[in-house]
Scaffold this motif. Structure first.
Motif, mmCIF file in Angstrom:
data_model
loop_
_atom_site.group_PDB
_atom_site.id
_atom_site.type_symbol
_atom_site.label_atom_id
_atom_site.label_comp_id
_atom_site.label_asym_id
_atom_site.label_seq_id
_atom_site.Cartn_x
_atom_site.Cartn_y
_atom_site.Cartn_z
ATOM 1 N N VAL A 54 37.595 -108.329 20.955
ATOM 2 C CA VAL A 54 36.318 -107.670 20.662
ATOM 3 C C VAL A 54 36.545 -106.176 20.422
ATOM 4 N N ALA A 55 37.401 -105.552 21.231
ATOM 5 C CA ALA A 55 37.693 -104.120 21.061
ATOM 6 C C ALA A 55 38.329 -103.861 19.701
ATOM 7 N N ALA A 56 39.247 -104.742 19.275
ATOM 8 C CA ALA A 56 39.882 -104.579 17.964
ATOM 9 C C ALA A 56 38.850 -104.726 16.847
ATOM 10 N N ALA A 57 37.928 -105.680 17.015
ATOM 11 C CA ALA A 57 36.883 -105.848 16.005
ATOM 12 C C ALA A 57 35.979 -104.617 15.957
ATOM 13 N N GLN A 58 35.667 -104.036 17.122
ATOM 14 C CA GLN A 58 34.853 -102.819 17.148
ATOM 15 C C GLN A 58 35.549 -101.665 16.435
ATOM 16 N N VAL A 59 36.864 -101.576 16.567
ATOM 17 C CA VAL A 59 37.620 -100.526 15.884
ATOM 18 C C VAL A 59 37.426 -100.637 14.379
ATOM 19 N N VAL A 60 37.601 -101.832 13.848
ATOM 20 C CA VAL A 60 37.486 -102.038 12.404
ATOM 21 C C VAL A 60 36.061 -101.788 11.934
ATOM 22 N N VAL A 61 35.087 -102.311 12.687
ATOM 23 C CA VAL A 61 33.689 -102.146 12.287
ATOM 24 C C VAL A 61 33.283 -100.683 12.330
ATOM 25 N N ALA A 62 33.672 -99.962 13.390
ATOM 26 C CA ALA A 62 33.308 -98.543 13.509
ATOM 27 C C ALA A 62 33.938 -97.727 12.386
ATOM 28 N N ALA A 63 35.200 -97.994 12.062
ATOM 29 C CA ALA A 63 35.870 -97.257 10.993
ATOM 30 C C ALA A 63 35.229 -97.560 9.643
ATOM 31 N N THR A 64 34.877 -98.818 9.412
ATOM 32 C CA THR A 64 34.232 -99.191 8.149
ATOM 33 C C THR A 64 32.851 -98.556 8.028
ATOM 34 N N PHE A 65 32.101 -98.545 9.124
ATOM 35 C CA PHE A 65 30.788 -97.899 9.116
ATOM 36 C C PHE A 65 30.921 -96.413 8.808
ATOM 37 N N ALA A 66 31.915 -95.769 9.405
ATOM 38 C CA ALA A 66 32.119 -94.342 9.166
ATOM 39 C C ALA A 66 32.484 -94.078 7.710
ATOM 40 N N ASP A 67 33.305 -94.953 7.126
ATOM 41 C CA ASP A 67 33.667 -94.807 5.708
ATOM 42 C C ASP A 67 32.430 -94.891 4.829
ATOM 43 N N GLU A 104 31.745 -89.762 18.543
ATOM 44 C CA GLU A 104 32.597 -89.102 17.544
ATOM 45 C C GLU A 104 34.061 -89.400 17.795
ATOM 46 N N ARG A 105 34.485 -89.360 19.067
ATOM 47 C CA ARG A 105 35.873 -89.665 19.393
ATOM 48 C C ARG A 105 36.223 -91.104 19.032
ATOM 49 N N ARG A 106 35.304 -92.027 19.280
ATOM 50 C CA ARG A 106 35.568 -93.425 18.939
ATOM 51 C C ARG A 106 35.783 -93.587 17.447
ATOM 52 N N VAL A 107 34.972 -92.917 16.639
ATOM 53 C CA VAL A 107 35.130 -93.000 15.185
ATOM 54 C C VAL A 107 36.490 -92.451 14.766
ATOM 55 N N LEU A 108 36.838 -91.290 15.309
ATOM 56 C CA LEU A 108 38.114 -90.666 14.956
ATOM 57 C C LEU A 108 39.288 -91.556 15.328
ATOM 58 N N LEU A 109 39.294 -92.069 16.563
ATOM 59 C CA LEU A 109 40.401 -92.902 17.014
ATOM 60 C C LEU A 109 40.421 -94.250 16.306
ATOM 61 N N SER A 110 39.250 -94.790 15.989
ATOM 62 C CA SER A 110 39.193 -96.061 15.269
ATOM 63 C C SER A 110 39.810 -95.924 13.886
ATOM 64 N N ARG A 111 39.486 -94.850 13.193
ATOM 65 C CA ARG A 111 40.093 -94.631 11.876
ATOM 66 C C ARG A 111 41.604 -94.468 11.989
ATOM 67 N N ARG A 112 42.047 -93.751 13.010
ATOM 68 C CA ARG A 112 43.484 -93.534 13.179
ATOM 69 C C ARG A 112 44.202 -94.847 13.459
ATOM 70 N N LEU A 113 43.606 -95.698 14.288
ATOM 71 C CA LEU A 113 44.216 -96.994 14.570
ATOM 72 C C LEU A 113 44.262 -97.868 13.326
ATOM 73 N N ARG A 114 43.174 -97.912 12.603
ATOM 74 C CA ARG A 114 43.126 -98.776 11.419
ATOM 75 C C ARG A 114 44.056 -98.298 10.312
ATOM 76 N N ASP A 115 44.081 -96.992 10.055
ATOM 77 C CA ASP A 115 44.802 -96.468 8.894
ATOM 78 C C ASP A 115 46.264 -96.143 9.173
ATOM 79 N N HIS A 116 46.564 -95.660 10.388
ATOM 80 C CA HIS A 116 47.913 -95.159 10.661
ATOM 81 C C HIS A 116 48.665 -95.957 11.719
ATOM 82 N N LEU A 117 47.965 -96.768 12.510
ATOM 83 C CA LEU A 117 48.597 -97.537 13.586
ATOM 84 C C LEU A 117 48.215 -99.008 13.483
ATOM 85 N N PRO A 118 48.469 -99.649 12.343
ATOM 86 C CA PRO A 118 48.020 -101.038 12.167
ATOM 87 C C PRO A 118 48.692 -102.026 13.113
ATOM 88 N N LEU A 119 49.948 -101.789 13.486
ATOM 89 C CA LEU A 119 50.636 -102.713 14.386
ATOM 90 C C LEU A 119 50.083 -102.599 15.811
#
Length: 452
Positions: A54-67, A104-119
């Motif tokens: 669920v946390a991983a899904a929230q990361v992707v959803v939050a980053a996509t929403f921010a985009d 704001e921190r969640r959005v920033l970290l979610s984007r970083r995980l999705r774009d730069h830390l995929p593994l």
């Protein structure tokens, strides 16, 4: 067809709407506990996996929403408006029941995980990480470039499962120091130049004294205070270890010290010979504290050697996986050099998976009463609590066959059939960040311990 059957029938690639997720939450909220303790632990394990997914899904959803929010053409009303990131973060905060800053921190970290830390994100989705640890990795690499973050991500991916908070942070710091050696050295030098002492009063008649010190100085201070606490305990002092450390620190700073000759302390630095000679970027390990850039370690060795306060001792390790060579003892206790070898091999941190406490006991994996020998292969460093826990009825442990690796590995089973596994961390040195030595040179390469 029930709502649960409808959800089970959904196929991969189909978008789950909010109502589907609410229905899933309702199903889990009404989950009855299993019939046996083993079933209940199986449920807890599976639910933890669900939380991570669920946390991983929230990361992707939050980053996509921010985009999507960044790309929207929002009309400007009035003379001033808050930055778009603040608006996006505030809405994410409302959805996740957090403060606007946390959003704001969640959005920033979610984007970083999705774009730069995929593994790392994939490990979170598989349940190998918690959300807190995944975000901790994203925070630790904030100062790196996107390319350096991807290098750290690839380096960490095979080693993430089972790491506790302390070992995880050490692994991230070690990787950052290796893949961004020059920028990390400059960053550490700036931080050392800003060493300071601050204090603040508390509301209960006490106060806090906070000293920001170079890592090797901090290690020496901690060693001195730990020695004072251990001495007081053996002498029957009624004070707690924390009280002894606080009293000793205050007495030595103010000069009101009854001990005329302070007990000498030693700080261990483990560093690959390539880095020690200035030809590698693999960081050195200050036992019990963490990693330092190779350049700062080399400078520290030179200063200590010039002051005649350095002792170099060779530690022979296997070239491929940096496993420390074993040694034996005729005693039933792990003491002397054998105890120090266990501390070095296990990185100064309790071997129990997820435990972050420093090593306090040197334990026989197979008990002496059951024929377990007093040798490094049958020893492990544990904190006091975990050593006593290991003796609980129904718990057992054994040294596992290392297979292709020479790293020390211990497996165990708890009372209710949970499998435990811990592997000693590799020592500094080896392939990462080194020059292109020949196979013979790599085989002859060794590690040095600086005792000062």
């Amino acid at each position: 067809m029930t709502r649960g059957d409808e959800m089970a029938a959904q196929t991969d690639g189909q978008v789950w709407q909010a109502e589907d997720l609410h229905a899933l939450a309702d199903l889990l909220a009404d989950l009855p506990p299993g019939a046996t303790p083993v079933d209940q632990l199986d449920q807890l394990e599976a639910l933890q996996r669900v939380k991570s997914a669920v946390a991983a899904a929230q990361v992707v959803v939050a980053a996509t929403f921010a985009d999507a929010g960044d790309s929207e053409d929002v009309p400007v009303r009035g003379r001033r408006r808050p930055p778009r990131a603040m608006s996006i973060g505030a809405e994410v905060a409302l959805a996740t029941m957090a403060s606007p800053h946390a959003g704001e921190r969640r959005v920033l970290l979610s984007r970083r995980l999705r774009d730069h830390l995929p593994l790392t994100l994939a490990a979170l989705a598989r349940g190998e990480l918690t959300e807190e640890r995944a975000f901790a990795i994203a925070r630790e690499v904030a100062h790196l470039t996107p390319e350096q973050r991807r290098e750290v991500d690839a380096d960490l991916a095979p080693r993430l499962a089972g790491l506790g908070d302390v070992r995880l942070r050490q692994a991230v710091r070690r990787s950052c120091l290796t893949h961004a050696a020059e920028s990390e050295t400059r960053r550490h030098a700036r931080a050392r130049a800003e060493r300071r002492v601050t204090s603040r009063r508390l509301d209960d008649g006490t106060g806090q004294l906070i000293a920001t010190l170079p890592l090797e100085v901090l290690a020496a201070v901690r060693a001195a205070l730990d020695t004072a606490a251990a001495t007081a305990r053996t002498e029957g002092d009624a004070r707690t270890a924390g009280q002894v450390r606080a009293d000793t620190l205050a007495a030595r700073i103010t000069g009101d010290e009854t001990v005329t000759e302070p007990v000498p302390v030693r700080v261990n630095l483990v560093i690959g010979v390539e880095s020690l000679l200035g030809e590698g970027t693999e960081p050195g390990l200050v036992l019990g504290e963490g990693f330092l850039p190779a350049a700062l370690c080399t400078a520290w060795v030179r200063r200590a050697s010039a002051a005649a306060k350095a002792t170099l001792r060779r530690l022979f390790v296997t070239p491929a996986d940096r496993a420390l060579v074993a040694m034996e003892s005729t005693s039933r206790r792990f003491d002397g050099l054998l105890a120090e070898l266990l501390d070095l091999r296990d990185g100064g941190t309790c071997r129990t998976t997820g435990c972050n406490a420093p090593i306090r006991h040197h334990d026989h994996v197979t008990r002496v009463a059951e024929g377990g020998p007093t040798e490094a292969g049958n020893g492990q460093g544990l904190c006091e609590r975990c050593n006593y826990l290991k003796e609980s009825p129904g718990w057992t442990s054994w040294v596992a066959d290392p297979g292709d690796t020479r790293l020390h590995e211990v497996h165990g089973v708890t009372e209710h059939l949970r499998i435990t596994r811990s592997t000693s961390p590799p020592l500094p040195g080896g392939p990462a960040g080194t020059v292109g030595y020949s196979p013979l040179e790599l085989r002859l390469a060794s590690n040095y311990t600086l005792a000062s």
